[in-house]
Motif scaffolding. Sequence first.
Motif, PDB file in Angstrom:
ATOM      1  N   SER A 147       1.668   0.539   7.360  1.00  0.00           N
ATOM      2  CA  SER A 147       0.538   1.177   8.028  1.00  0.00           C
ATOM      3  C   SER A 147      -0.459   1.701   6.997  1.00  0.00           C
ATOM      4  O   SER A 147      -0.090   2.426   6.062  1.00  0.00           O
ATOM      5  N   PHE A 148      -1.732   1.325   7.192  1.00  0.00           N
ATOM      6  CA  PHE A 148      -2.799   1.737   6.283  1.00  0.00           C
ATOM      7  C   PHE A 148      -3.761   2.685   6.988  1.00  0.00           C
ATOM      8  O   PHE A 148      -4.245   2.392   8.085  1.00  0.00           O
ATOM      9  N   ALA A 149      -4.024   3.819   6.365  1.00  0.00           N
ATOM     10  CA  ALA A 149      -5.103   4.701   6.796  1.00  0.00           C
ATOM     11  C   ALA A 149      -6.357   4.292   6.035  1.00  0.00           C
ATOM     12  O   ALA A 149      -6.318   3.376   5.204  1.00  0.00           O
ATOM     13  N   ALA A 150      -7.473   4.986   6.309  1.00  0.00           N
ATOM     14  CA  ALA A 150      -8.713   4.656   5.602  1.00  0.00           C
ATOM     15  C   ALA A 150      -8.568   4.888   4.101  1.00  0.00           C
ATOM     16  O   ALA A 150      -9.195   4.195   3.292  1.00  0.00           O
ATOM     17  N   THR A 151      -7.710   5.829   3.720  1.00  0.00           N
ATOM     18  CA  THR A 151      -7.544   6.168   2.304  1.00  0.00           C
ATOM     19  C   THR A 151      -6.460   5.363   1.601  1.00  0.00           C
ATOM     20  O   THR A 151      -6.287   5.488   0.388  1.00  0.00           O
TER      21      THR A 151
END
Length: 287
Positions: free
Chosen positions: A206-210
């Motif tokens: 899972s990737f967040a914006a950061t």
Amino acid sequence: MGKNRASVRAVGVGISVVLLVAGAAACTSDDKNDTKDAAKAPATSGAPGAPVATPSAAPTSKGPEAFAAAGYRGLKPGMAKDDGLATGALETAPVSLLGGCTDFVYKGGPAPDQARMTAEAATEARYKDLSAKADAASGKAPAPGGTLPPNASAKDAAAAAAGSAAAAKGSADAAKAIADSTMALVDLRFAQEAKDKAYLATGRVSFAATGLRELAAPAEAKTAEGVGAGSTVEALQQAYGAKGLQLAKSGKYVMPVEGQQGWQYEFTVDGDKVAGMAVVNREIKCA
């Protein structure tokens, strides 16, 4: 004449004896040399009865990669989404966009479930809408009417009563909006749990914006201590009980990652067995 022939025969016999002795000595020498050479030469397999070769130690191949907080399959905590996709370890089509994060499965994992993704998007949109309405209702609710003075006129009393009624209605509308928003949030949490469960066996990233915020292991993965899906809770506690392993309110066993602020291991359990594990930083918000 007879004596001369006898002498010739004697010489011939002598020469034959000398040749036989020399031949025997040569054979003995050759046998010794062959024995020495055979001792020096490496043994080889061949015809039945021949000595079997002892192979030199072949390089030991590495075992499966251990699942670790430092990274797995080239994917590392905090890594940018594009960098993560560039490793080739992930399928390129997202399997979830819930909560503002973008989730991918490992190479060879299941294709995106479009029906679930559509339902997730609808659940999230409903929550955002009701949350905005709750915020608006709370801000617009009129203040309750004050206490009337003893000499207040009937007109003042009527105005105060109208104000109190309006305040009560406004408070009721705000209360309902807040309740609706809370229920929508519960539905959103259920959707997130359903997504996590759907990819518990295959693993996901899972990737967040950061950057990368969660690295969920596939079912076959094991830690360096041999813990993974199928391990007993007893084995989990023996491996990490002295390293800060605790049972959280969520029902998962969690353990902080040494030297990585905010990151922790999470072990999902089913009965007395580990069902899945992940490295995650829940302080990183998806959006």
